[in-house]
Design a protein around this motif. Sequence first.
Motif, PDB file in Angstrom:
ATOM      1  N   LEU A 428       0.842  -1.207   0.000  1.00  0.00           N
ATOM      2  CA  LEU A 428       0.000   0.000   0.000  1.00  0.00           C
ATOM      3  C   LEU A 428       0.877   1.258   0.000  1.00  0.00           C
ATOM      4  CD1 LEU A 428      -2.970   0.994   0.155  1.00  0.00           C
ATOM      5  CD2 LEU A 428      -2.693   1.114   2.631  1.00  0.00           C
ATOM      6  N   LYS A 429       1.896   1.247   0.861  1.00  0.00           N
ATOM      7  CA  LYS A 429       2.790   2.407   0.958  1.00  0.00           C
ATOM      8  C   LYS A 429       3.567   2.615  -0.329  1.00  0.00           C
ATOM      9  CE  LYS A 429       3.443   2.462   5.957  1.00  0.00           C
ATOM     10  NZ  LYS A 429       4.091   1.592   6.947  1.00  0.00           N
ATOM     11  N   ALA A 430       4.014   1.508  -0.919  1.00  0.00           N
ATOM     12  CA  ALA A 430       4.847   1.608  -2.120  1.00  0.00           C
ATOM     13  C   ALA A 430       4.024   1.778  -3.395  1.00  0.00           C
ATOM     14  CB  ALA A 430       5.730   0.371  -2.229  1.00  0.00           C
ATOM     15  N   GLY A 431       2.688   1.652  -3.265  1.00  0.00           N
ATOM     16  CA  GLY A 431       1.857   1.729  -4.474  1.00  0.00           C
ATOM     17  C   GLY A 431       2.051   0.521  -5.383  1.00  0.00           C
ATOM     18  N   ASN A 432       2.194  -0.646  -4.758  1.00  0.00           N
ATOM     19  CA  ASN A 432       2.431  -1.887  -5.509  1.00  0.00           C
ATOM     20  C   ASN A 432       1.341  -2.912  -5.248  1.00  0.00           C
ATOM     21  OD1 ASN A 432       4.836  -0.976  -6.495  1.00  0.00           O
ATOM     22  ND2 ASN A 432       6.073  -1.908  -4.835  1.00  0.00           N
ATOM     23  N   PHE A 433       1.385  -3.986  -6.006  1.00  0.00           N
ATOM     24  CA  PHE A 433       0.636  -5.188  -5.616  1.00  0.00           C
ATOM     25  C   PHE A 433       1.493  -6.403  -5.930  1.00  0.00           C
ATOM     26  CE2 PHE A 433      -0.746  -4.239  -9.932  1.00  0.00           C
ATOM     27  CZ  PHE A 433      -0.847  -5.459 -10.576  1.00  0.00           C
ATOM     28  N   THR A 434       1.340  -7.428  -5.078  1.00  0.00           N
ATOM     29  CA  THR A 434       2.108  -8.665  -5.244  1.00  0.00           C
ATOM     30  C   THR A 434       1.178  -9.760  -5.746  1.00  0.00           C
ATOM     31  OG1 THR A 434       3.668  -8.051  -3.530  1.00  0.00           O
ATOM     32  CG2 THR A 434       3.462 -10.409  -4.003  1.00  0.00           C
ATOM     33  N   VAL A 435       1.659 -10.534  -6.700  1.00  0.00           N
ATOM     34  CA  VAL A 435       0.869 -11.639  -7.250  1.00  0.00           C
ATOM     35  C   VAL A 435       1.551 -12.938  -6.863  1.00  0.00           C
ATOM     36  CG1 VAL A 435       0.000 -12.729  -9.344  1.00  0.00           C
ATOM     37  CG2 VAL A 435       0.145 -10.229  -9.198  1.00  0.00           C
ATOM     38  N   ARG A 436       0.811 -13.830  -6.234  1.00  0.00           N
ATOM     39  CA  ARG A 436       1.376 -15.129  -5.889  1.00  0.00           C
ATOM     40  C   ARG A 436       0.646 -16.252  -6.631  1.00  0.00           C
ATOM     41  NH1 ARG A 436       1.582 -17.220   0.240  1.00  0.00           N
ATOM     42  NH2 ARG A 436       2.730 -15.273   0.447  1.00  0.00           N
ATOM     43  N   GLU A 437       1.436 -17.101  -7.314  1.00  0.00           N
ATOM     44  CA  GLU A 437       0.860 -18.283  -7.969  1.00  0.00           C
ATOM     45  C   GLU A 437       0.553 -19.310  -6.884  1.00  0.00           C
ATOM     46  OE1 GLU A 437       0.160 -18.504 -11.224  1.00  0.00           O
ATOM     47  OE2 GLU A 437       0.925 -16.463 -11.463  1.00  0.00           O
ATOM     48  N   MET A 438      -0.690 -19.819  -6.883  1.00  0.00           N
ATOM     49  CA  MET A 438      -1.111 -20.714  -5.805  1.00  0.00           C
ATOM     50  C   MET A 438      -0.313 -22.014  -5.811  1.00  0.00           C
ATOM     51  SD  MET A 438      -3.508 -19.374  -3.865  1.00  0.00           S
ATOM     52  CE  MET A 438      -4.765 -20.491  -3.215  1.00  0.00           C
ATOM     53  N   LYS A 439      -0.030 -22.554  -6.978  1.00  0.00           N
ATOM     54  CA  LYS A 439       0.626 -23.863  -7.023  1.00  0.00           C
ATOM     55  C   LYS A 439       2.091 -23.776  -6.670  1.00  0.00           C
ATOM     56  CE  LYS A 439      -1.811 -27.209  -9.846  1.00  0.00           C
ATOM     57  NZ  LYS A 439      -2.114 -27.507 -11.231  1.00  0.00           N
ATOM     58  N   SER A 440       2.806 -22.898  -7.366  1.00  0.00           N
ATOM     59  CA  SER A 440       4.260 -22.842  -7.208  1.00  0.00           C
ATOM     60  C   SER A 440       4.685 -21.955  -6.048  1.00  0.00           C
ATOM     61  CB  SER A 440       4.893 -22.315  -8.494  1.00  0.00           C
ATOM     62  OG  SER A 440       4.490 -20.963  -8.701  1.00  0.00           O
ATOM     63  N   GLY A 441       3.793 -21.073  -5.621  1.00  0.00           N
ATOM     64  CA  GLY A 441       4.188 -20.125  -4.588  1.00  0.00           C
ATOM     65  C   GLY A 441       5.047 -18.979  -5.108  1.00  0.00           C
ATOM     66  N   GLU A 442       5.348 -18.989  -6.388  1.00  0.00           N
ATOM     67  CA  GLU A 442       6.136 -17.896  -6.986  1.00  0.00           C
ATOM     68  C   GLU A 442       5.415 -16.568  -6.814  1.00  0.00           C
ATOM     69  OE1 GLU A 442       7.665 -18.119 -11.115  1.00  0.00           O
ATOM     70  OE2 GLU A 442       7.450 -20.293 -10.837  1.00  0.00           O
ATOM     71  N   GLN A 443       6.225 -15.533  -6.557  1.00  0.00           N
ATOM     72  CA  GLN A 443       5.648 -14.206  -6.366  1.00  0.00           C
ATOM     73  C   GLN A 443       6.292 -13.198  -7.304  1.00  0.00           C
ATOM     74  OE1 GLN A 443       4.047 -14.242  -1.799  1.00  0.00           O
ATOM     75  NE2 GLN A 443       5.564 -12.727  -2.393  1.00  0.00           N
ATOM     76  N   ALA A 444       5.497 -12.214  -7.696  1.00  0.00           N
ATOM     77  CA  ALA A 444       6.034 -11.116  -8.494  1.00  0.00           C
ATOM     78  C   ALA A 444       5.339  -9.849  -8.033  1.00  0.00           C
ATOM     79  CB  ALA A 444       5.773 -11.353  -9.978  1.00  0.00           C
ATOM     80  N   THR A 445       6.055  -8.738  -8.041  1.00  0.00           N
ATOM     81  CA  THR A 445       5.457  -7.477  -7.601  1.00  0.00           C
ATOM     82  C   THR A 445       5.335  -6.514  -8.786  1.00  0.00           C
ATOM     83  OG1 THR A 445       6.309  -7.773  -5.381  1.00  0.00           O
ATOM     84  CG2 THR A 445       5.699  -5.540  -6.007  1.00  0.00           C
TER      85      THR A 445
END
Lengths: 460, 460
Positions: A428-445
């Motif tokens: 919220l502070k950084a003006g970002n959102f993080t996406v997490r893949e449910m299966k692999s747990g991989e994340q990207a912002t």
Amino acid sequence: MAQKPGIPKGTRDFGPGELARRYYIIEVIREAFERFGFQPIETPSFENYDTLMGKYGDEGDRLIFKILNSGDFLSKVGADELAKGDANSLTPKISEKALRYDLTVPFARYVVMHQNELDFPFKRYQIQPVWRADRPQRGRFREFFQCDADVVGATGILQELEFVQLYDRVFDQLGLKGVTIKINHRKVLAGIAEVIGASDKLIDFTVALDKLDKIGAAGVEKEMLGKGLAPDAVEKVKPLLDTTMDAMGRFEKLEELLSDSEVGQEGLADLRSILEQTDALGLRASTLVPDVTLARGLNYYTGAIFEVAAPEGVEMGSIGGGGRYDDLTGIFGLKDLSGVGISFGLDRIYLVMEQLGLFPPSVDQQLDVFCINFGEAEAKAAFKLVLNLRSKGVRTDIYPNAAKVGKQFKYADKRGVPRVILIGDEELKAGNFTVREMKSGEQATFSMAQWEDFAAQLLR
Amino acid sequence: MAQKPGIPKGTRDFGPGELARRYYIIEVIREAFERFGFQPIETPSFENYDTLMGKYGDEGDRLIFKILNSGDFLSKVGADELAKGDANSLTPKISEKALRYDLTVPFARYVVMHQNELDFPFKRYQIQPVWRADRPQRGRFREFFQCDADVVGATGILQELEFVQLYDRVFDQLGLKGVTIKINHRKVLAGIAEVIGASDKLIDFTVALDKLDKIGAAGVEKEMLGKGLAPDAVEKVKPLLDTTMDAMGRFEKLEELLSDSEVGQEGLADLRSILEQTDALGLRASTLVPDVTLARGLNYYTGAIFEVAAPEGVEMGSIGGGGRYDDLTGIFGLKDLSGVGISFGLDRIYLVMEQLGLFPPSVDQQLDVFCINFGEAEAKAAFKLVLNLRSKGVRTDIYPNAAKVGKQFKYADKRGVPRVILIGDEELKAGNFTVREMKSGEQATFSMAQWEDFAAQLLR
């Protein structure tokens, strides 16, 4: 005390998973209908009592659901009449409407009522539920959908060719390979009956013939003799019952047998044309096979008769059928309007597809992204993002309140969503959102400004 | 003699033109539902008699269509009972099923029956016909579709915000600008009743208030006095009835009036949040407006109440409505499950769209190409082309026989097709096909091998 809820026997609730699969099949059928130039109609769920009664035989009449007249339905019933307590004679007095039993009679009624607005040949499709008070069984319901396509006002075998292609188009699109489209002809059956001297026993003869698959050649012969067919007549039919021979082999036997029957030759000429031209055009998912034992709805059909069998190895009755009829609308006063039509058995196609694992995984995924709710301020930013994603066509949802994150993840998992969006305090502070893949747990912002790229990526 | 066909009063046949437009609206609604994370369910057309009866008041009970039991429906009715000739007491004995009256009670029944399979919050949509034995009028039918979306098991105003956005999404997608979404709150109404000392007359009070649009302030005051509200109570309500003031002005009056009511303040806090956050999120096609006179289905709703009005200048009742309810499933034994839902009025949206000319021309075109039939050899080549075009998704049709060309053109024109394909003797020999635009008469010739380019051109 609260009622314990239930539903009437023979009816079904459809939940989201099953419906997504049903809608998938229906959309494939509907799209094929429209590509082939069929136009939709819909008729009311209930028709006037007299429109339906007497059209499906005594058994059909019994299976039609009647609707009780509204208000004081006894006001026109005399005391004597009532005292008799005869349900049969009382029914038409207290019921003037009934639920449709199939789509064919309502279609005939529609064509006659609207004949001056319609342009013939009229190609219509209709996908609606029908109701029958049948004893419920596995695969037989009191409410089920019919998917019909018919052409009225067109003669010539181009329509028959087209229906074979339409079946093939749908089964190919569904990935349902190895389907058999069986074809026969009313005039071929009439020809056989003529040749063996049993024209007066056409129905008994064809009903017996139709059972070849179930009771074998010996059973059919026995039934024919039992129905009073002469032994030498039955002898003549024998070559058609030789199941060791393939379909084309039996078709040749048929050609020999019918060499002297004019009506038989007419039927054979039609069949040959349909087989040859279909062979030239080619089929992708199915095979067209002549089947002299096919006799469905004989009283009704006057030309080609179709029935579709599921791929070998799948235990299932026919998954479609149809044929040409010459007097569909006669019962409502419009004579000499030839028609031909086919039907898809939605419930059975569903079961076959399920058994063979043919539903694409995308059908079962109903949500593309799920957004975790971390609190009021975070949810405001998240909700804005959710609305943006939806506006681009991404199916997106968000948890309604800031429940425990574990609970929210469990819910997202149950909804079958492949990825979640996290907007916590940091994001919220950084003006970002993080996406997490449910299966692999991989994340990207992503930065919030990149939401359109993210949406485009999902929709690719 | 042939029957003269008709359909039951209050029901409709839908022809291809009207259905294409209805399907268009339904698809827009369905797509919006799915983007917003709602999942489809379908329930049986008829429910058990006891599931429906007693849920809609006496008038509702009368308007429910009952289905006559199959077979000898009198077998369990005693001779005495029958002799009485009392339709009311006889009905439950000869009818154990009834057609669904709305989608809400079946949904409640569904949630209770399937509570162990569902993941809450459960967001469902349902688009199915319902039946009511109402007196048919212009725009009121005995069979009509409802399009409902509900969430159960979620509290907090995020759902209300979402439904406002969902309405806006659908109306924006349909090109229906200038819609007003009116919002009120059950607790605001309860607060007013409390403040004016008429809590015991809440229903009479709100029923009168709801008529402001129709009978004006003086009429409302008169009705309130007639229902036994005290003159000083009515005096206090007066500022809310000042129709010369705009909605926000009246909302401020309301805030003054309710300053001392706890329940009223709760309602106002919800309303303010929904108004402010919606303002921040923005709306594309509609405006959200507080309306203190809105009281639809008061017995039923417990929180926010919605009603949607067509754009100004269009004479039409509400085209949608909904609200929050706290005990939908209680009647079937599942307590304390809060829900909120909205509904789209398909028939009325259709009429508004038609009146404003909002259907895109593409909706009315159901066929892309029509192929003229010049005879057997030509038709064979043409039919091959037709099937190829269809395989790519081009909606294509061909005349079933070599009728006069003028007749075929007239038919093509009536089907509303923009172009025809001509494969005559010349084209057949050269391996070509000619395309003629129906309006301009412009022609272009393609080689058969170019059919894929032609198809791609049409689908662009």
